[in-house]
Design a protein around this motif. Structure first.
Motif, PDB file in Angstrom:
ATOM      1  N   UNK A   1      12.159 107.860  55.541  1.00  0.00           N
ATOM      2  CA  UNK A   1      11.769 108.828  56.825  1.00  0.00           C
ATOM      3  C   UNK A   1      11.321 109.932  55.198  1.00  0.00           C
ATOM      4  N   UNK A   2      12.131 109.430  54.063  1.00  0.00           N
ATOM      5  CA  UNK A   2      11.140 110.804  53.108  1.00  0.00           C
ATOM      6  C   UNK A   2      11.540 109.821  51.554  1.00  0.00           C
ATOM      7  N   UNK A   3      11.232 110.532  50.255  1.00  0.00           N
ATOM      8  CA  UNK A   3      10.956 110.133  48.858  1.00  0.00           C
ATOM      9  C   UNK A   3      12.348 109.485  48.643  1.00  0.00           C
ATOM     10  N   UNK A   4      13.283 109.927  48.687  1.00  0.00           N
ATOM     11  CA  UNK A   4      14.746 110.284  48.314  1.00  0.00           C
ATOM     12  C   UNK A   4      15.606 108.583  49.055  1.00  0.00           C
ATOM     13  N   UNK A   5      15.148 108.198  50.103  1.00  0.00           N
ATOM     14  CA  UNK A   5      15.198 106.976  50.259  1.00  0.00           C
ATOM     15  C   UNK A   5      14.216 105.892  49.791  1.00  0.00           C
ATOM     16  N   UNK A   6      12.876 105.553  49.914  1.00  0.00           N
ATOM     17  CA  UNK A   6      11.848 104.789  49.321  1.00  0.00           C
ATOM     18  C   UNK A   6      12.090 104.497  48.466  1.00  0.00           C
ATOM     19  N   UNK A   7      12.638 105.888  47.272  1.00  0.00           N
ATOM     20  CA  UNK A   7      13.024 105.702  46.077  1.00  0.00           C
ATOM     21  C   UNK A   7      13.636 104.561  45.961  1.00  0.00           C
ATOM     22  N   UNK A   8      15.104 104.351  46.793  1.00  0.00           N
ATOM     23  CA  UNK A   8      16.376 103.876  46.437  1.00  0.00           C
ATOM     24  C   UNK A   8      16.569 102.796  46.836  1.00  0.00           C
ATOM     25  N   UNK A   9      15.635 102.277  48.296  1.00  0.00           N
ATOM     26  CA  UNK A   9      15.394 101.404  48.281  1.00  0.00           C
ATOM     27  C   UNK A   9      14.201 100.185  47.126  1.00  0.00           C
ATOM     28  N   UNK A  10      13.497 101.048  47.076  1.00  0.00           N
ATOM     29  CA  UNK A  10      12.231 100.288  45.597  1.00  0.00           C
ATOM     30  C   UNK A  10      12.988 100.254  44.151  1.00  0.00           C
ATOM     31  N   UNK A  11      13.830 100.921  43.988  1.00  0.00           N
ATOM     32  CA  UNK A  11      15.220 101.014  43.178  1.00  0.00           C
ATOM     33  C   UNK A  11      15.744  99.399  43.114  1.00  0.00           C
ATOM     34  N   UNK A  12      16.654  99.246  44.055  1.00  0.00           N
ATOM     35  CA  UNK A  12      17.520  98.284  44.622  1.00  0.00           C
ATOM     36  C   UNK A  12      16.367  96.515  44.722  1.00  0.00           C
ATOM     37  N   UNK A  13      14.952  96.636  45.487  1.00  0.00           N
ATOM     38  CA  UNK A  13      14.431  95.791  45.433  1.00  0.00           C
ATOM     39  C   UNK A  13      14.822  95.341  43.994  1.00  0.00           C
ATOM     40  N   UNK A  14      13.895  96.219  42.932  1.00  0.00           N
ATOM     41  CA  UNK A  14      13.252  95.706  41.714  1.00  0.00           C
ATOM     42  C   UNK A  14      14.916  95.331  40.903  1.00  0.00           C
TER      43      UNK A  14
END
Length: 75
Positions: free
Chosen positions: A41-54
């Motif tokens: 939905x937004x960049x903040x959500x994408x960054x949070x998911x990417x950080x968790x995945x890493x």
């Protein structure tokens, strides 16, 4: 579009085909196992998911090539 914005297309430093295969493998894991292929939905959500995945990839996911250890445990 990437060239217009001065973004390099290759995932490697030397445009070496074997390095691209490694980058493609990691990207595949991030997309297939850690669900980074979804629409966000937004960049903040994408960054949070990417950080968790890493974090999962480096600290939780066991890697066969590392004798079933995590990268952070080995390196």
């Amino acid at each position: 579009m990437l060239k217009r914005k001065k973004i390099d297309i290759s995932m490697t430093e030397e445009n070496h085909c074997y390095e691209n295969a490694m980058a493609a493998r990691v990207n595949g894991i991030l997309k297939d196992e850690l669900y980074l292929d979804q629409t966000f939905d937004n960049v903040t959500h994408k960054k949070r998911v990417a950080k968790n995945a890493i974090n999962l990839y480096n600290d939780v996911r066991l890697h066969l090539s590392l004798d079933y250890k995590t990268p952070n445990k080995v390196y």
